[in-house]
Design a protein around this motif. Structure first.
Motif, PDB file in Angstrom:
ATOM      1  N   THR A  12       0.831  -1.200   0.000  1.00 44.15           N
ATOM      2  CA  THR A  12       0.000   0.000   0.000  1.00 44.15           C
ATOM      3  C   THR A  12       0.867   1.252   0.000  1.00 44.15           C
ATOM      4  O   THR A  12       1.971   1.249   0.550  1.00 44.15           O
ATOM      5  CB  THR A  12      -0.942   0.024   1.223  1.00 44.15           C
ATOM      6  OG1 THR A  12      -1.785   1.167   1.151  1.00 44.15           O
ATOM      7  CG2 THR A  12      -0.157   0.041   2.527  1.00 44.15           C
ATOM      8  N   LEU A  54      -0.543   3.963   1.201  1.00 43.01           N
ATOM      9  CA  LEU A  54      -1.235   4.752   2.230  1.00 43.01           C
ATOM     10  C   LEU A  54      -0.496   4.650   3.562  1.00 43.01           C
ATOM     11  O   LEU A  54       0.182   3.660   3.834  1.00 43.01           O
ATOM     12  CB  LEU A  54      -2.670   4.247   2.389  1.00 43.01           C
ATOM     13  CG  LEU A  54      -3.510   4.215   1.104  1.00 43.01           C
ATOM     14  CD1 LEU A  54      -4.816   3.474   1.349  1.00 43.01           C
ATOM     15  CD2 LEU A  54      -3.777   5.628   0.593  1.00 43.01           C
ATOM     16  N   TRP A  81      -0.284   3.803   7.227  1.00 47.29           N
ATOM     17  CA  TRP A  81      -0.993   2.731   7.924  1.00 47.29           C
ATOM     18  C   TRP A  81      -1.818   3.214   9.110  1.00 47.29           C
ATOM     19  O   TRP A  81      -2.944   2.764   9.327  1.00 47.29           O
ATOM     20  CB  TRP A  81       0.031   1.691   8.383  1.00 47.29           C
ATOM     21  CG  TRP A  81      -0.542   0.366   8.766  1.00 47.29           C
ATOM     22  CD1 TRP A  81      -0.525  -0.220  10.004  1.00 47.29           C
ATOM     23  CD2 TRP A  81      -1.212  -0.570   7.908  1.00 47.29           C
ATOM     24  NE1 TRP A  81      -1.134  -1.453   9.978  1.00 47.29           N
ATOM     25  CE2 TRP A  81      -1.564  -1.696   8.698  1.00 47.29           C
ATOM     26  CE3 TRP A  81      -1.557  -0.567   6.552  1.00 47.29           C
ATOM     27  CZ2 TRP A  81      -2.243  -2.790   8.180  1.00 47.29           C
ATOM     28  CZ3 TRP A  81      -2.233  -1.671   6.037  1.00 47.29           C
ATOM     29  CH2 TRP A  81      -2.563  -2.750   6.845  1.00 47.29           C
ATOM     30  N   LEU A  94      -7.700   7.628   6.243  1.00 48.27           N
ATOM     31  CA  LEU A  94      -7.522   7.626   4.794  1.00 48.27           C
ATOM     32  C   LEU A  94      -7.396   9.047   4.241  1.00 48.27           C
ATOM     33  O   LEU A  94      -6.537   9.333   3.403  1.00 48.27           O
ATOM     34  CB  LEU A  94      -8.712   6.902   4.148  1.00 48.27           C
ATOM     35  CG  LEU A  94      -8.656   6.635   2.646  1.00 48.27           C
ATOM     36  CD1 LEU A  94      -7.439   5.807   2.277  1.00 48.27           C
ATOM     37  CD2 LEU A  94      -9.932   5.930   2.191  1.00 48.27           C
ATOM     38  N   SER A 145      -3.874  10.549   4.367  1.00 49.23           N
ATOM     39  CA  SER A 145      -2.979  10.092   3.303  1.00 49.23           C
ATOM     40  C   SER A 145      -3.200  10.921   2.042  1.00 49.23           C
ATOM     41  O   SER A 145      -2.248  11.318   1.362  1.00 49.23           O
ATOM     42  CB  SER A 145      -3.216   8.612   3.001  1.00 49.23           C
ATOM     43  OG  SER A 145      -2.708   7.782   4.015  1.00 49.23           O
ATOM     44  N   VAL A 189      -6.181   3.537   8.063  1.00 47.98           N
ATOM     45  CA  VAL A 189      -5.954   2.559   6.997  1.00 47.98           C
ATOM     46  C   VAL A 189      -5.858   1.144   7.555  1.00 47.98           C
ATOM     47  O   VAL A 189      -6.363   0.194   6.947  1.00 47.98           O
ATOM     48  CB  VAL A 189      -4.683   2.929   6.209  1.00 47.98           C
ATOM     49  CG1 VAL A 189      -4.295   1.824   5.238  1.00 47.98           C
ATOM     50  CG2 VAL A 189      -4.897   4.248   5.471  1.00 47.98           C
ATOM     51  N   ARG A 190      -5.230   0.975   8.720  1.00 44.73           N
ATOM     52  CA  ARG A 190      -5.058  -0.372   9.291  1.00 44.73           C
ATOM     53  C   ARG A 190      -6.396  -1.015   9.647  1.00 44.73           C
ATOM     54  O   ARG A 190      -6.454  -2.245   9.827  1.00 44.73           O
ATOM     55  CB  ARG A 190      -4.149  -0.316  10.515  1.00 44.73           C
ATOM     56  CG  ARG A 190      -4.613   0.619  11.612  1.00 44.73           C
ATOM     57  CD  ARG A 190      -3.632   0.656  12.783  1.00 44.73           C
ATOM     58  NE  ARG A 190      -3.857   1.812  13.639  1.00 44.73           N
ATOM     59  CZ  ARG A 190      -4.824   1.937  14.512  1.00 44.73           C
ATOM     60  NH1 ARG A 190      -5.712   0.945  14.632  1.00 44.73           N
ATOM     61  NH2 ARG A 190      -4.944   3.025  15.255  1.00 44.73           N
ATOM     62  N   LEU A 225      -9.113  -0.800   7.681  1.00 40.72           N
ATOM     63  CA  LEU A 225      -9.854  -1.065   6.447  1.00 40.72           C
ATOM     64  C   LEU A 225      -9.714  -2.527   6.046  1.00 40.72           C
ATOM     65  O   LEU A 225      -8.673  -3.152   6.261  1.00 40.72           O
ATOM     66  CB  LEU A 225      -9.334  -0.184   5.311  1.00 40.72           C
ATOM     67  CG  LEU A 225      -9.428   1.337   5.497  1.00 40.72           C
ATOM     68  CD1 LEU A 225      -8.802   2.043   4.307  1.00 40.72           C
ATOM     69  CD2 LEU A 225     -10.883   1.770   5.666  1.00 40.72           C
ATOM     70  N   GLN A 250     -11.539  -2.503   0.813  1.00 38.88           N
ATOM     71  CA  GLN A 250     -11.621  -1.064   1.062  1.00 38.88           C
ATOM     72  C   GLN A 250     -10.262  -0.398   0.849  1.00 38.88           C
ATOM     73  O   GLN A 250     -10.167   0.679   0.256  1.00 38.88           O
ATOM     74  CB  GLN A 250     -12.117  -0.821   2.484  1.00 38.88           C
ATOM     75  CG  GLN A 250     -13.565  -1.223   2.713  1.00 38.88           C
ATOM     76  CD  GLN A 250     -13.938  -1.254   4.184  1.00 38.88           C
ATOM     77  OE1 GLN A 250     -13.070  -1.338   5.065  1.00 38.88           O
ATOM     78  NE2 GLN A 250     -15.235  -1.192   4.461  1.00 38.88           N
ATOM     79  N   ARG A 251      -9.201  -1.047   1.357  1.00 38.93           N
ATOM     80  CA  ARG A 251      -7.863  -0.473   1.188  1.00 38.93           C
ATOM     81  C   ARG A 251      -7.472  -0.406  -0.280  1.00 38.93           C
ATOM     82  O   ARG A 251      -6.850   0.557  -0.731  1.00 38.93           O
ATOM     83  CB  ARG A 251      -6.833  -1.297   1.967  1.00 38.93           C
ATOM     84  CG  ARG A 251      -5.424  -0.716   1.852  1.00 38.93           C
ATOM     85  CD  ARG A 251      -4.405  -1.533   2.587  1.00 38.93           C
ATOM     86  NE  ARG A 251      -4.250  -2.886   2.094  1.00 38.93           N
ATOM     87  CZ  ARG A 251      -3.636  -3.196   0.951  1.00 38.93           C
ATOM     88  NH1 ARG A 251      -3.155  -2.243   0.161  1.00 38.93           N
ATOM     89  NH2 ARG A 251      -3.510  -4.450   0.586  1.00 38.93           N
ATOM     90  N   GLY A 290      -9.024   2.455  -1.777  1.00 40.26           N
ATOM     91  CA  GLY A 290      -8.311   3.632  -1.296  1.00 40.26           C
ATOM     92  C   GLY A 290      -6.994   3.845  -2.016  1.00 40.26           C
ATOM     93  O   GLY A 290      -6.615   4.983  -2.349  1.00 40.26           O
ATOM     94  N   ASP A 291      -6.280   2.757  -2.301  1.00 46.41           N
ATOM     95  CA  ASP A 291      -5.008   2.844  -3.024  1.00 46.41           C
ATOM     96  C   ASP A 291      -5.217   3.320  -4.464  1.00 46.41           C
ATOM     97  O   ASP A 291      -4.422   4.104  -4.987  1.00 46.41           O
ATOM     98  CB  ASP A 291      -4.310   1.482  -3.035  1.00 46.41           C
ATOM     99  CG  ASP A 291      -3.341   1.314  -1.877  1.00 46.41           C
ATOM    100  OD1 ASP A 291      -2.496   2.198  -1.692  1.00 46.41           O
ATOM    101  OD2 ASP A 291      -3.425   0.300  -1.164  1.00 46.41           O
TER     102      ASP A 291
END
Length: 325
Positions: A101, A103, A105, A109, A112, A148-149, A151, A155-156, A159-160
């Motif tokens: 990722t 993002l 952590w 979100l 980031s 983020v951790r 998600l 979902q992550r 987000g990425d």
């Protein structure tokens, strides 16, 4: 060739690998991860780049982003040498590595995204517009304030993808973007990528082991094996290269002996009143269907397309001269 966005000409990448062979002894050998690959990708194309583990896919992506320097050959992205002008190129590309990722952590979100806003020096109005659009399209509204951790993987990943697109890159490199995702998340990501390409003509180079990604998104596919490009063309042509077959599933009114099909079609399976006939993927099913309908008491039938995984496995088998396991 003004429409050419990515160009590789005889690109190679060789690694020196050392391994222990005895007490205080090490053996050095050279591994050719990418072996004289040449191809071009036009602006706005969506191209699948596939192959088995260790074939050289990720190494190619890393050279295209400037993370790795080619050992030989010529490579250009938007006319830029990635390894020499990595910072300049970074503003024109987006990258998503499915197993890593970009993002932060422990941050929400949205934090980031704010950091990327500053890193890429995105104008404020453009940042707000892109963030709003990506949040809506990727259904991120309820996730922006979540660390983020916390998600899920799906979902992550969404987000990425949003993070990779905040600065409006001209090309998007996707390395296993749907790995580990559930069916709903995969569908959402694929729909978004299709819309992104249609609306903004973003060039997409996609590497994946999920071949449904390729079938649903890409009209062109490249197959790499042991660092060499073994196929580059349309998805339909891949089926021809792999000598693939379609399957005609026939439901008869009653159980009968195997249907006498005109070659090269043949019966491959019989279960009661249902029979399966295989025929070349490049051939039309109409003549075969017409003949069966005229000569047999037909209830229903359907045509099943070839499994692209089996097609590629057949290509590897032919190249290696041994079965693929």
């Amino acid at each position: 060739m003004d429409d050419v966005f990515i160009e590789l000409d005889g690109v190679e990448k060789v690694f020196d690998v050392r391994r222990k062979t005895g007490f205080l002894k090490r053996e050095r050998r050279r591994v050719r991860a990418v072996d004289s690959i040449s191809f071009t990708v036009a602006r706005g194309e969506m191209v699948g780049y596939i192959g088995p583990n260790g074939a050289g896919k990720s190494t190619t992506i890393k050279m295209l982003t400037g993370i790795l320097t080619p050992s030989g050959g010529r490579l250009r992205v938007a006319g830029i040498d990635p390894s020499r002008e990595r910072t300049r190129l970074a503003h024109r590309i987006g990258v998503v590595f499915g197993q890593r990722t970009t993002l932060w952590w422990d941050l929400p979100l949205i934090d980031s995204y704010k950091l990327m806003h500053r890193m890429y020096r995105i104008p404020d109005a453009r940042y707000r517009e892109n963030l709003s659009r990506l949040t809506e399209l990727l259904d991120l509204g309820d996730l922006l304030d979540v660390p983020v951790r916390q998600l899920s993987l799906g979902q992550r990943m969404r987000g990425d993808i949003a993070a990779a697109l905040l600065h409006d890159p001209e090309v998007l490199y996707l390395d296993e973007p749907t790995i580990g995702l559930d069916v709903i998340s995969k569908t959402r990501v694929r729909d978004f990528l299709r819309q992104l390409n249609a609306e903004r003509a973003t060039t997409v180079l996609l590497t994946t082991h999920d071949l449904q990604d390729i079938e649903q998104l890409c009209s062109r596919v490249m197959v790499i094996d042991h660092g060499r490009l073994v196929y580059d063309g349309a998805l339909d042509g891949l089926h021809e290269a792999g000598e693939s077959e379609r399957t005609l599933v026939v439901d008869l009114e009653r159980e009968l002996p195997p249907i006498e099909a005109p070659p090269p079609a043949r019966v491959v399976r019989v279960e009661g009143a249902r029979q399966w006939l295989a025929f070349p993927a490049s051939a039309s099913a109409s003549e075969l269907v017409s003949r069966i309908a005229a000569e047999y008491p037909l209830v229903d039938l359907s045509v099943r397309e070839p499994d692209i995984e089996a097609v590629i496995a057949k290509m590897y088998e032919d190249r290696a001269g041994r079965p693929v396991t």
